[in-house]
Enzyme design. Structure first.
Site, PDB file in Angstrom:
ATOM      1  N   GLU A 271       0.733   3.873   1.935  1.00 19.97           N
ATOM      2  CA  GLU A 271       1.166   4.327   3.267  1.00 19.97           C
ATOM      3  C   GLU A 271       2.431   3.608   3.706  1.00 19.97           C
ATOM      4  O   GLU A 271       3.387   4.204   4.208  1.00 19.97           O
ATOM      5  CB  GLU A 271       0.076   4.058   4.311  1.00 19.97           C
ATOM      6  CG  GLU A 271      -1.241   4.744   4.069  1.00 19.97           C
ATOM      7  CD  GLU A 271      -2.205   3.904   3.232  1.00 19.97           C
ATOM      8  OE1 GLU A 271      -1.775   3.329   2.211  1.00 19.97           O
ATOM      9  OE2 GLU A 271      -3.389   3.835   3.596  1.00 19.97           O
TER      10      GLU A 271
ATOM     11  N   CYS B  71       0.835  -1.209   0.000  1.00 23.99           N
ATOM     12  CA  CYS B  71       0.000   0.000   0.000  1.00 23.99           C
ATOM     13  C   CYS B  71       0.867   1.256   0.000  1.00 23.99           C
ATOM     14  O   CYS B  71       2.037   1.236   0.411  1.00 23.99           O
ATOM     15  CB  CYS B  71      -0.880   0.036   1.236  1.00 23.99           C
ATOM     16  SG  CYS B  71      -2.160  -1.220   1.301  1.00 23.99           S
TER      17      CYS B  71
ATOM     18  N   CYS C   4      -5.903   1.112   5.306  1.00 26.49           N
ATOM     19  CA  CYS C   4      -6.367  -0.253   5.567  1.00 26.49           C
ATOM     20  C   CYS C   4      -5.853  -0.721   6.933  1.00 26.49           C
ATOM     21  O   CYS C   4      -4.971  -0.088   7.534  1.00 26.49           O
ATOM     22  CB  CYS C   4      -5.924  -1.202   4.450  1.00 26.49           C
ATOM     23  SG  CYS C   4      -4.200  -1.730   4.581  1.00 26.49           S
TER      24      CYS C   4
ATOM     25  N   CYS D  86      -2.055  -1.280   7.227  1.00 25.09           N
ATOM     26  CA  CYS D  86      -1.313  -0.014   7.283  1.00 25.09           C
ATOM     27  C   CYS D  86      -1.486   0.667   8.637  1.00 25.09           C
ATOM     28  O   CYS D  86      -0.552   1.280   9.154  1.00 25.09           O
ATOM     29  CB  CYS D  86      -1.741   0.923   6.151  1.00 25.09           C
ATOM     30  SG  CYS D  86      -1.111   0.365   4.557  1.00 25.09           S
TER      31      CYS D  86
END
Ligand code: THU
Length: 132
Positions: free
Chosen positions: A57, A55, A89, A92
């Site tokens: 992040e 992801c 998410c 993360c």
């Protein structure tokens, strides 16, 4: 909008343009500022073996670590191509909390760049830490 939020939004949008997301076609950008005022950004990078996707992040956080070691994240901003304010998410959140303190702010954006700010402890209450 504060100057730092404007900067983070610009950096996240720049990174979002580089997202590699041929499977979901969902392009995400993130940008963070550390306790020392350094800024790191990231985008999502997908893989044909879907579970290997990273992801935006976490990409930004791992860049921070690789570049300057452990720091506390003062603020982290996330943007995707959504009308809703995009939340990080669960995976993360657990990684963000590793580098957070009680003042760390999560900024969720919609595609127009409007923002909602939350403290990390609101976004991930009862976070897991190894007891020692
Ligand atoms: N994604 C992120 O980059 N950050 C999040 O917090 C949520 C999901 C990415 C992963 C995947 O490439 C795509 O969005 C669809 O799940």
């Amino acid at each position: 909008m504060s100057t730092i939020d404007e900067t983070l939004l610009n950096e996240a949008r720049k990174a979002q343009k580089n997202a590699y997301a041929p499977y979901s076609n969902f392009h995400v950008g993130a940008a963070l500022v550390t306790d020392e005022g350094k800024i790191y950004s990231g985008c999502n990078v997908e893989n044909t073996s879907y579970g290997l996707t990273i992801c935006a992040e976490r990409n930004a956080i791992f860049k921070m670590i690789a570049d300057s070691g452990k720091h506390t994240i003062s603020r982290i901003l996330i943007i995707g191509d959504t009308d809703e304010f995009l939340p990080p998410c669960g995976a993360c959140r657990q990684v963000i909390v590793e580098f957070s303190d009680e003042n760390t702010v999560i900024t969720m954006c919609n595609r127009s760049g409007q923002m909602k700010h939350h403290l990390m402890k609101e976004v991930l209450p009862f976070a897991f830490f190894l007891g020692n």
